[in-house]
Scaffold this motif. Structure first.
Motif, PDB file in Angstrom:
ATOM      1  N   MET A   1       0.990  -1.171  -0.515  1.00 19.94           N
ATOM      2  CA  MET A   1       0.082  -0.507  -0.175  1.00 19.94           C
ATOM      3  C   MET A   1       1.229   1.190   0.086  1.00 19.94           C
ATOM      4  O   MET A   1       2.011   1.071   0.829  1.00 19.94           O
TER       5      MET A   1
ATOM      6  N   ALA B   1      -3.156   5.063  -0.625  1.00 19.00           N
ATOM      7  CA  ALA B   1      -4.095   3.480  -0.318  1.00 19.00           C
ATOM      8  C   ALA B   1      -4.645   4.129   1.396  1.00 19.00           C
ATOM      9  O   ALA B   1      -5.680   4.078   1.623  1.00 19.00           O
TER      10      ALA B   1
ATOM     11  N   VAL C   1     -11.306   0.241  -0.525  1.00 20.05           N
ATOM     12  CA  VAL C   1     -10.338   0.132  -0.333  1.00 20.05           C
ATOM     13  C   VAL C   1     -10.598  -1.022   1.009  1.00 20.05           C
ATOM     14  O   VAL C   1      -9.876  -1.762   1.217  1.00 20.05           O
TER      15      VAL C   1
ATOM     16  N   ILE D   1       3.071  -3.049   4.653  1.00 23.16           N
ATOM     17  CA  ILE D   1       2.901  -1.523   4.518  1.00 23.16           C
ATOM     18  C   ILE D   1       4.050  -0.777   4.990  1.00 23.16           C
ATOM     19  O   ILE D   1       5.244  -1.387   6.356  1.00 23.16           O
TER      20      ILE D   1
ATOM     21  N   LEU E   1      -1.007  -1.768  -4.141  1.00 25.50           N
ATOM     22  CA  LEU E   1      -2.811  -1.156  -3.801  1.00 25.50           C
ATOM     23  C   LEU E   1      -2.103   0.673  -4.090  1.00 25.50           C
ATOM     24  O   LEU E   1      -1.068   1.564  -2.905  1.00 25.50           O
ATOM     25  N   THR E   2      -2.934   1.567  -4.866  1.00 25.30           N
ATOM     26  CA  THR E   2      -2.158   3.032  -4.694  1.00 25.30           C
ATOM     27  C   THR E   2      -3.967   4.053  -5.152  1.00 25.30           C
ATOM     28  O   THR E   2      -4.628   3.499  -5.711  1.00 25.30           O
TER      29      THR E   2
END
Length: 120
Positions: A1, A5, A16, A32, A101-102
């Motif tokens: 992430m 995100a 999300v 993360i 995830l962005t």
């Protein structure tokens, strides 16, 4: 992430929340990088969703050690990007064969166009 995100999660954006629920329900983990947390963490008492995610057992907090820091610097220099936090996200994802995830897929793709990118 990436930071976008995490901000989307903190704001309760349904996409999300749904994606993270699917990953965790499927037995997956969420990585993360620590510098991403530094970009978004301001006041834990006002960031309940983010605090819950960071405390979850299926979340892996990824440190930026000296070896990775040098590798991120090389990557950013090679592609002409100044954002070392995004560089850390991209390089970690590449090394672990993870999707990113962005909220800004162009930034991540510029660092590594071969990554699987999920836009939120």
């Amino acid at each position: 992430m990436d930071a976008g995100a995490l901000i989307a999660l903190d704001r309760g954006q349904p996409r999300v929340v749904h994606l993270l629920d699917r990953v965790i329900a499927g037995g997956g983990a969420v990585d993360i990088p620590a510098p991403v947390i530094a970009q978004v963490w301001r006041d834990g008492s006002r960031q309940a969703r983010l605090a819950r995610l960071l405390g979850a057992s299926d979340v892996v907090l990824v440190d930026l050690d000296a070896e990775m820091a040098r590798a991120v610097g090389v990557l950013c220099g090679a592609v002409g990007v100044a954002d070392v936090v995004d560089g850390h996200v991209a390089l970690h994802a590449r090394r672990r064969d993870l999707a990113v995830l962005t909220s800004d897929p162009d930034d991540i793709a510029r660092l590594d166009p071969t990554l699987a990118i999920v836009t939120v």
